[in-house]
Every structure is written in C-alpha cells, then in structure tokens.
Design an enzyme around this catalytic site. Structure first.
Site, PDB file in Angstrom:
ATOM      1  N   ASP A   2       0.809  -1.220   0.000  1.00  0.00           N
ATOM      2  CA  ASP A   2       0.000   0.000   0.000  1.00  0.00           C
ATOM      3  C   ASP A   2       0.843   1.271   0.000  1.00  0.00           C
ATOM      4  O   ASP A   2       0.431   2.296  -0.515  1.00  0.00           O
ATOM      5  CB  ASP A   2      -0.997   0.001   1.155  1.00  0.00           C
ATOM      6  CG  ASP A   2      -0.377  -0.244   2.516  1.00  0.00           C
ATOM      7  OD1 ASP A   2       0.861  -0.405   2.617  1.00  0.00           O
ATOM      8  OD2 ASP A   2      -1.132  -0.290   3.510  1.00  0.00           O
ATOM      9  N   ASP A  19       3.384   1.448  13.575  1.00  0.00           N
ATOM     10  CA  ASP A  19       2.826   0.089  13.540  1.00  0.00           C
ATOM     11  C   ASP A  19       3.669  -0.969  14.232  1.00  0.00           C
ATOM     12  O   ASP A  19       3.164  -1.739  15.014  1.00  0.00           O
ATOM     13  CB  ASP A  19       2.549  -0.354  12.100  1.00  0.00           C
ATOM     14  CG  ASP A  19       1.637   0.596  11.371  1.00  0.00           C
ATOM     15  OD1 ASP A  19       0.641   1.026  11.966  1.00  0.00           O
ATOM     16  OD2 ASP A  19       1.929   0.938  10.222  1.00  0.00           O
TER      17      ASP A  19
END
Length: 772
Positions: free
Chosen positions: A71, A484
């Site tokens: 992504d 993350d």
C-alpha cells in the site's frame, strides 16, 4: 496490532513533497555542489515486512515469476534462486512519491516479460499528483509511465480488493482498469500507452466507507474493483468477448460483456447486499467465483458470502464456508484463489478476523464442502491444519504471550491477498497487515491429519514507515522508531532483530533519543491507544542501551507521543507531546514530570550534546533555548527561520551550542541554517535552496568536524547529499535508481564509521548507505 496509524505521517510527509526554493540571509559561506561523491552501495537494514501486503500476482506465462504490491512501499518481484524479493520502484522520487502506493498489478499472461502497475497513493489532496499506469517490457527492471487524468489510492480504503488491472489473455494489447472515485472502467488497446474510458460501462460504483469523512479519505467512492476475462471466448490475437467486472455497489455489483466490452449488462440473479471483493474465473469448468463482504476493508468487515456462477447457464450457487445468515458469521470474505492445476480446488480467507485469528478455508470440490485452517475442539482449545515457523522473522509474535484460544504468532489479519501458484499446487502465498507468509507443502492440507508449514516468505521485502533513527557512539549501532511495528534495536545491520521495542509496547513509536555522554540511557515515546490499553503509558526508558525497557510515567493529564529529548548526561528528559499538551521535563528519568515554561505546546525539542543543562526548541519560526535542563525556555533573537513547513533541527555531538536546522515550505522560507551560539543567531547556508532533514556522522579522515548528511535540493537536483567540510561543499551520494519516494523523515550518520548513513523511508524501511 492495527495499522491505520500510518495516516497522520503520510499527511505530514505529503506536505514535504511540494517544496520550492527561497532566498535567505547571508551569514554562512555559499555551499557548492561538488561532483558525485565516491560510489555508494544502498541496501535495507533488514526487518522484513512490517506493513500491509495488498496484492500477490503469479505470472501465468512463466514459472516462479511472482509480483507483490504494497500500500505504501512499492512493488516487488520474486527471485526463486535466492527466495527473496527485488524492489522495483526505488527509482520513484520526491516529486512522484505517490507512485509507491500500488493499486493493482497485472502480469501479461502471454508474455512473461510484460508487467503493468496502477500507482498513486491517495485519491484526495494528500497526494498532489494524479495516478499513473506503469508498463514494463523487462519484468519491472525499467518502466514507462502513462499519467492518468485522475488520482489513484494505493493506501485508500478498499485497497486489498481487486485486481483492478487486467490484460486480455487472448489479445495482449488490450488492458482494462477499474478506477476509483466514480471514474468508471478504462481500456487501453496499445499495451497501456494510452487509455480511454469505456463509455458504455454503466456503473462507476457508489460504495464509500465513511460518507461523513470531510478529508475525502473515507468518503471516496471505491469504484470499479476487478476485471476477469473468459479466455474461452477469444483466440490468439482476437479479444476475449466475455468479460466480467466487479463494482463497489451492494445491489449491482457484477457486470458482463459478451462483445469484447462494446456493451454491458448487469449479471442476472446476482447476490446482493455485499461488495464483490474478489472475482476469479475458472475456465475449465466454467465457473466465476465471488468473495463478498459488507465493507471494502482492510481493517473492518463483519459479514459476507462466497458464490459461484455457472457461466454456461447463469445459475448462482452460494458456497459460503460459513453463510452470512449463520449465527457463527462474524467476518466477510476476501483472499479468493483457484488452484489452476486442480481447478475444483479453491481457497478463501476471512477479510478480517481479529479474534482469535484469521481463518482460511479450502475446498477440493468446487465449494461443495470446506475444511478450515483451524477449528475449535473444546473451547478454548483449537486444532490446527498448520504449524508456523517464524525463525527467520521472530518479531512476528509481537512479543505477545496470549492465552487460548489466541496464539502467537497469528495467522495474520487483513488477509485480502491469497494466491495458489498456478504452476505448483503445493505452494501458496498470502499477505497480512505485517508480512507475507506462504507454504511449500500446501497439499498436505488435504491429507488426513495433515499439516502444512507456514513461514514468512518476505526476505527482501521491507515496508516500514520510519519516523526516527539514532546511532549512538557506543552499544548497538542503530535504533529506530516506526509506525505500527514500534521500532527496533539493530545489533547487527545484516540480521533481522529478534524483537521490536516492547515492554512497554507503545504501538507505533514516534521519537527515540539517547544521552550523548551516557548512551546506555535511552527514552522513546509512542502512540499506544490509551482507550484500549489504559495501563500503558506512552513512554519507555532504558538504562542498558535498549536491551531492556521499563515504563515511565505520563505527565498529569496524559500526553500524546510527540518528541522526546535526553540530556547529554541523562540527568533530564524533555518531552513535547503531540495533541496540544504542554512541553514537560523530568529530572527522574520519566518517573515524574513538571511543565516547562516559555515554550509553545507542540514545539520540536532537542538536547545539546555536550552541556546537560541546555535544551533547544523550535516552533512557528521561533527558536527557543533553555539553560536549566528544560525547566524554562526563552525565545532567542534568531530570525528569518521558516515559519511553516516541516522543520528538523539537531545539535552536533562534541560541540556545545552547534546546531543545524533544515526545512520550510514553498509558502515561506526554505533551506538549511547553522548556528554556533546555541541558537542565538542562525545563518542560512547559500546554495542549499531546499533542505528537509540533517544528520551527522563520523568525520572524514583528517577532518575535525562531523560529516553532514542532508536530504536537500542542491544544484537543481534533489537527493541525499553529504558534506565533509562543515557545509562549504556538498556531494550527492544517492542516484536516480535509489530515490525511495519522499524519504528522509528520519536521517542520521554513523558516529563510528565514516561514510555510513541511515535513511528512514515512508514505506521502504531503513536504508543504509556505505561509501565504497
């Protein structure tokens, strides 16, 4: 272990990508761009994975030719000989950084050399550029670009659906592309060189994830989702006449053309109520398989079904492993794949199943019956058709020690990309929100009591978004702070670390620092969700060089992540939290905090690397200094500093009061500034019209000043530059094949190795450059 936290950084970094030069004050000698520096080698500091693998594409034309899309981190090609991935988009640079968001990939099924990619990061204003179709005639070694008249969204909601891009298996000059944002279906008849909208296609989609999102991120129409040709309906050199297209519309989701795209009709009696996430046509028996969910994902989805269409007579059959009507249904479906060697065998995955784990289903009779990757026996116990071996990437446990029914590592989450190798029924791969897994003994699944072995197949694929890097003068050479996956201590730059920063696990980490004169003392701050983790504070402290961390305290009223600075002798921490909380300081290594005075909330803070009493801050074009350990700050007389844009500054080790400041924006001042008096005054470095970050490394032989590294534009060229003479001259050290998009949010040299530099990227992990 959710991943949406990337977005704020991308909004920030997107602002950096639109810079232009500004004039400045004359106090520093003019910098000059020297010839290209000695050759550099560039490679990743290995972490392996770290982000969402949104698509996996196996070539139908050549065995072992596989592509993966991400992504935010570009696109990769598999190397069977090394069992690793080769990045294909590192040439993407500052101006077209959005090309690292890969919306879709199509491998030409009749020509193994040709591959296509639809690229663009966001469909809203966060990406200033329109999307593009990239085309390659050499398996991605080189590319040509066709710009589109609209934006694409490789990091938008729904990005795991598809593939939106497809090549006609009978006529390789013909490609179709399903566009987002209501732009419809597009076609090329010249191998992707030019494109035109298919005017006759009736439905551009209507589903949006969040109609109330004023940013345009969640409120974008997810558009046309996938294209599937029926190869039986054409012949070599003549277009396939039958084409199926999936659309983000819960009532009118599947269309068919019987005349090579001239006209279209809604497929009769189709299932309604859900989005057709995936559409796979199996031509041997003539079935179109559909996986559906109530959302586009990748973070959500709670209902859905699996269907097959008998293309000969138009009969639909629901083949859901768990029908949406079942009380046991709590997820939608995605990750649909057919075994091309055994066309009655198919697999499908849960779109998102956070608890207790993802689920995979496999059928060997065309969906008539299914077996599961795991099943409950006597709750909370489960039986498994797999074992997991993460010895190559041990941090994939995320440091978890869960209780049954959960296990660590998990099968994954956000499992929208699942593919069986068309040449090898024993191999499949699947993407997750953190890595790419696979198995080479998939057929064991079908044996009584058989188990497959699942391993990370992610060597060479690096997809972390890096926010901060530090390289202390002693101990481990590199520490990182990341979205993350928190960040890592790298004791060896060639090996994957055993674990990320945990205990405390702060989620994504935004800042990390160490005491220059006592580098075993470190602090980091992170973005942990306090609502879900009320007992975890957003700061971690180490007294042993990052081997072990303990949880510090937050100031009264709490604090966002922000920026942390550690005094040169570790006597004081200064924390500038995000979210409007005031700057605070601690003389107890984070056990208690007091509010600093004289400095704006949200200011960037740094410590002097020599004098423990001195700290510095910058906000809104003003520079602030403290001489009492951050208890109070005063604005200095320094002027003509950038009032807007993303500004970075750092103090030089070994030289009290020596500060470099980089940043700005095209709407104000922009460039590189230097102070030798603790920020009382700054001079702008001439010849550096744009600079976005600055870092320091070991001095060159015979030099008595640190080597400077700058992400900058010098001599009309944007890149990574170094100076071995205190900024008098600069040499570009990267090249056009190693640009890494909008890199440089994190940057540091190595204080122990001359010429070594570490660069943080926005989706391609940590890059290390070594002078040759």
């Amino acid at each position: 272990m959710t991943l949406p936290s990337k977005l704020p950084a991308f909004m920030l970094i997107a602002m950096l990508a639109m810079a232009s030069a500004q004039a400045a004050s004359p106090a520093v000698p003019a910098a000059e761009a020297a010839p290209l520096a000695p050759t550099y080698s560039w490679k990743n500091v290995p972490i392996r994975g770290g982000g969402f693998i949104s698509g996996i594409v196996f070539s139908r034309a050549q065995k072992d030719l596989i592509y993966a899309r991400t992504d935010i981190g570009g696109m990769y090609r598999w190397s069977e000989s090394t069992k690793s991935w080769k990045p294909l988009l590192d040439w993407v640079g500052w101006k077209n950084w959005g090309f690292n968001g890969v919306v879709s990939v199509a491998a030409d099924p009749s020509d193994a050399q040709r591959v296509y990619a639809a690229v663009g990061m966001y469909t809203n204003s966060w990406d200033p550029n329109n999307g593009a179709i990239l085309r390659s005639a050499d398996q991605g070694r080189s590319w040509q670009v066709t710009k589109l008249p609209f934006k694409l969204g490789g990091n938008m909601p729904g990005r795991g659906m598809g593939e939106r891009l497809a090549v006609d298996p009978n006529h390789a000059k013909v490609l179709y592309f399903g566009a987002p944002s209501g732009k419809g279906l597009w076609r090329s008849v010249d191998r992707g060189v030019t494109w035109a909208v298919v005017e006759s296609f009736p439905n551009p989609g209507n589903y949006v994830a969040d109609p109330n999102d004023s940013s345009g991120y969640g409120s974008d129409n997810q558009g046309v989702l996938w294209v599937a040709f029926d190869p039986r309906s054409g012949s070599p050199g003549k277009s396939s006449r039958v084409i199926y297209v999936g659309v983000a519309d819960k009532q009118n989701g599947i269309y068919r053309s019987n005349d090579a795209g001239a006209t279209w009709e809604r497929v009769a009696n189709q299932p309604v109520g859900y989005l057709p996430q995936k559409g796979v046509l199996e031509p041997v028996h003539g079935f179109l398989y559909i996986a559906t969910s109530d959302t586009g994902g990748p973070y959500d989805g709670s209902k859905g079904d699996v269907w097959k269409l008998a293309t000969a007579d138009g009969t639909w059959t629901q083949i859901s492993p768990i029908p949406s009507s079942s009380p046991d249904a709590y997820f939608g479906y995605s990750g649909l794949t057919v075994d091309r060697q055994n066309p009655k065998t198919l697999m499908v995955a849960s779109q998102i199943s956070w608890w207790p784990d993802a689920q995979f289903f496999r059928s060997t009779d065309g969906g008539g019956s299914w077996s599961r990757a795991w099943e409950f026996t006597s709750y909370p116990n489960r039986s498994f058709r797999y074992t997991m071996d993460i010895s190559d990437v041990p941090w994939l446990t995320f440091g978890a020690n869960p209780q049954p029914p959960e296990v660590a590592p998990k099968l994954g989450w956000m499992t929208q990309a699942v593919e069986i190798d068309p040449f090898n029924a024993n191999r499949f791969m699947y993407g997750t929100g953190a890595t790419l897994y696979g198995s080479n003994n998939l057929l064991n699944w079908d044996q009584a009591d058989g188990r497959i072995t699942i391993k990370p197949m992610v060597k060479g694929l690096e997809e972390t978004a890096v926010l901060d890097l530090v390289s202390p003068p002693a101990g481990a050479p590199l520490f990182s702070a990341m979205y993350d996956v928190a960040g890592f201590r790298h004791d060896d730059l060639t090996k994957v670390p055993a674990m990320m920063h945990i205990t405390p696990n702060l989620g994504g980490n935004s800042s990390i620092d160490f005491a220059e004169l006592k580098p075993e003392v470190m602090a980091r701050v992170g973005q942990i969700d306090k609502a879900a983790n009320p007992n975890v504070n957003r700061i971690g402290v180490s007294a042993d060089g990052g081997h072990n961390w303990y949880q510090g305290q937050e100031p009264a009223g709490g604090a966002g992540s922000g920026v942390i600075a550690v005094a040169a002798d570790a006597s004081t921490f200064v924390w500038s939290p995000s979210g409007g909380a005031p700057v605070v300081y601690s003389i107890s290594r984070g056990s208690s905090w007091a509010q600093s005075s004289g400095v704006p909330a949200g200011a960037q803070v740094r410590s002097d690397r020599v004098n423990p009493a001195r700290f510095y801050a910058f906000s809104g074009g003003r520079f602030y200094a403290s001489t009492n350990g951050g208890a109070s700050f005063s604005a200095t007389a320094a002027n003509n500093l950038p009032p807007t844009g993303n500004v970075k500054f750092k103090a030089v080790p070994g030289r009290e009061g020596d500060i470099w400041l980089a940043g700005g924006s095209d709407s104000g001042l922009y460039g590189l500034w230097h102070s030798t008096d603790g920020g009382a005054s700054f001079g702008k470095v001439k010849g550096v019209p744009q600079a976005d970050n600055i870092g320091f490394g070991k001095a060159a032989p015979e030099a008595d000043y640190v080597t400077l590294y700058a992400v900058a534009k010098i001599g009309g060229v944007r890149g990574l530059f170094r100076s071995v003479d205190a900024g008098a001259t600069w040499q570009r050290i990267n090249d056009d094949e190693h640009q890494y998009g909008n890199f440089g949010e994190a940057l540091t040299g190595d204080p122990r190795v001359f010429g070594r530099v570490y660069v943080g990227t926005n989706g391609r992990g940590i890059i290390v450059g070594e002078a040759q």
